[in-house]
Enzyme design. Structure first.
Site, mmCIF file in Angstrom:
data_model
loop_
_atom_site.group_PDB
_atom_site.id
_atom_site.type_symbol
_atom_site.label_atom_id
_atom_site.label_comp_id
_atom_site.label_asym_id
_atom_site.label_seq_id
_atom_site.Cartn_x
_atom_site.Cartn_y
_atom_site.Cartn_z
ATOM 1 N N ALA A 196 7.210 -21.231 15.502
ATOM 2 C CA ALA A 196 7.248 -19.787 15.752
ATOM 3 C C ALA A 196 7.914 -19.544 17.118
ATOM 4 C CB ALA A 196 5.865 -19.173 15.649
ATOM 5 N N SER A 197 7.355 -18.689 17.952
ATOM 6 C CA SER A 197 8.046 -18.315 19.200
ATOM 7 C C SER A 197 7.994 -19.383 20.293
ATOM 8 C CB SER A 197 7.479 -17.001 19.738
ATOM 9 O OG SER A 197 7.953 -15.930 18.953
ATOM 10 N N VAL A 198 7.248 -20.455 20.090
ATOM 11 C CA VAL A 198 7.352 -21.599 21.013
ATOM 12 C C VAL A 198 8.770 -22.175 20.936
ATOM 13 C CG1 VAL A 198 6.489 -23.962 21.429
ATOM 14 C CG2 VAL A 198 4.871 -22.085 21.103
ATOM 15 N N LYS A 205 11.393 -20.504 21.415
ATOM 16 C CA LYS A 205 12.266 -19.796 22.365
ATOM 17 C C LYS A 205 12.582 -20.643 23.603
ATOM 18 C CE LYS A 205 11.313 -14.983 21.083
ATOM 19 N NZ LYS A 205 10.527 -15.082 19.863
#
Length: 368
Positions: free
Chosen positions: A78-80, A82
């Site tokens: 998921a957003s890890v 980024k």
């Protein structure tokens, strides 16, 4: 660049193997309770002074087949994701292939929104609309995968309204990081997935880490399935194929390799990373800031940590690093039931509040 130049932190003499073992058992107890009482389902790896003090797995990779999880099970980050995209941008900046203050039109000439820089994308200050919302309205067939190029085309043709003027305020943006993946492609001349594999995953021997593709994600037993309320399986959909803001897959074991690499100069120079970990302004009303791909927060212990969470299609993730004692908390879950809302309890255990006088000493030591 001196690849083996590591930033060491000496463990105090009081941090004996016995103390480390005891700490690990206490962390195990915390997550066991989280599993039993809050339904936590996932994998965990916790370090201190660069040592793994605990690794564990709770529950199932797939509730229907009852495949059990292990610390080698692969999860959607998921957003890890980024932070990986941000480091790819930093690498290209060091190579002279881009500048943080370049406008998007340098790499994407027909991009219709003016005055937006790479730095604003990194720090969520572009004000751009969220593709995960506007593609629901504009993408004609949800059975057809959406690509980063498709997102760019939709923006060029339909020009969905911006949320804010550039650099006016922090506005968390999946669109911004999807655009950064496109910038990485244009600046490097390589597909984003290939750049990540060649320049980050393979050099760090992160053999279980990759960007989304249907064949890899379908590997039964090796890759966790995402689950939502009622333990219902959440299958990938047309938005999963957009990369940069999400779409990385990894294990807690590989993320430990990543954590350790960030204490070296294998990927980028120390000064480059320090800028990425530097506050760029408050995150709305929250008592924290944002760097490049990382949230920055001062804990009640006085330590300043960098961290990021993620939530996407049945996956919930959390990765915190504390440079003061080279510790980390890495948690990957494939059941979005709110159990990761209790990470504060784990933080408070690992980093108990100190008196103000001690906090000042920690801050001075960290600044050196």
């Amino acid at each position: 660049m001196e690849e083996d130049c590591e930033l060491h932190v000496e463990a105090p003499e009081t941090f004996t193997p016995t103390v480390a073992t005891k700490l690990g058992k206490q962390v195990d107890s915390l997550f066991t309770q989280l599993h039993k009482r809050k339904g936590f389902n996932g994998t965990v790896l916790v370090t201190k002074y660069d040592q793994i003090i605990y690794r564990g797995a709770f529950g199932y990779a797939d509730f229907k087949t009852k495949d059990t999880l292990s610390t080698q099970t692969v999860f959607q980050l998921a957003s890890v994701s980024k932070q990986f995209t941000a480091v790819a941008v930093m690498m290209l900046k060091e190579q002279g292939k881009l500048s943080y203050d370049d406008s998007l039109q340098v790499y994407i000439p027909d991009f219709p929104y003016r005055g937006i820089t790479i730095r604003q994308l990194l720090t969520h200050r572009s004000g751009l609309p969220n593709y995960t919302y506007f593609s629901d309205e504009l993408w004609p067939d949800r059975k057809v995968d959406l690509s980063n190029d498709d997102v760019l085309s939709m923006m060029a043709v339909h020009k969905p309204n911006i949320y804010y003027q550039p650099d006016r305020t922090f506005s968390y943006s999946n669109t911004g990081y999807a655009l950064l993946a496109s910038v990485v492609e244009k600046a490097s001349g390589q597909p984003f997935a290939e750049f990540m594999r060649e320049h980050i995953f393979e050099p760090l021997k992160m053999h279980s880490t990759y960007t989304f593709n249907h064949e890899l994600v379908a590997q039964s037993g090796k890759v966790a399935s995402g689950h939502i309320g009622g333990r219902r399986k959440r299958l990938p959909d047309y938005q999963d194929t957009v990369l940069g803001d999400k779409g990385m897959y990894s294990t807690v074991e590989d993320l430990y390799k990543w954590d350790q690499a960030l204490y070296t100069q294998k990927l980028v120079k120390r000064e480059t990373l320090e800028e990425a970990f530097s506050p760029t302004g408050k995150v709305n009303k929250r008592d924290e800031s944002y760097g490049y791909g990382w949230r920055i927060k001062q804990l009640e212990s006085g330590d300043t940590v960098v961290y990021h969470g993620g939530l996407w299609h049945g996956f919930n993730t959390y990765f915190l690093r504390n440079p003061n004692d080279h510790s980390s908390i890495i948690v990957l879950s494939n059941l979005t039931n709110g159990s990761l809302n209790y990470m504060k309890d784990v933080r408070n255990f690992m980093y108990p509040a100190r008196p103000k006088s001690e906090q000042r000493q920690v801050q001075v030591a960290s600044a050196r």
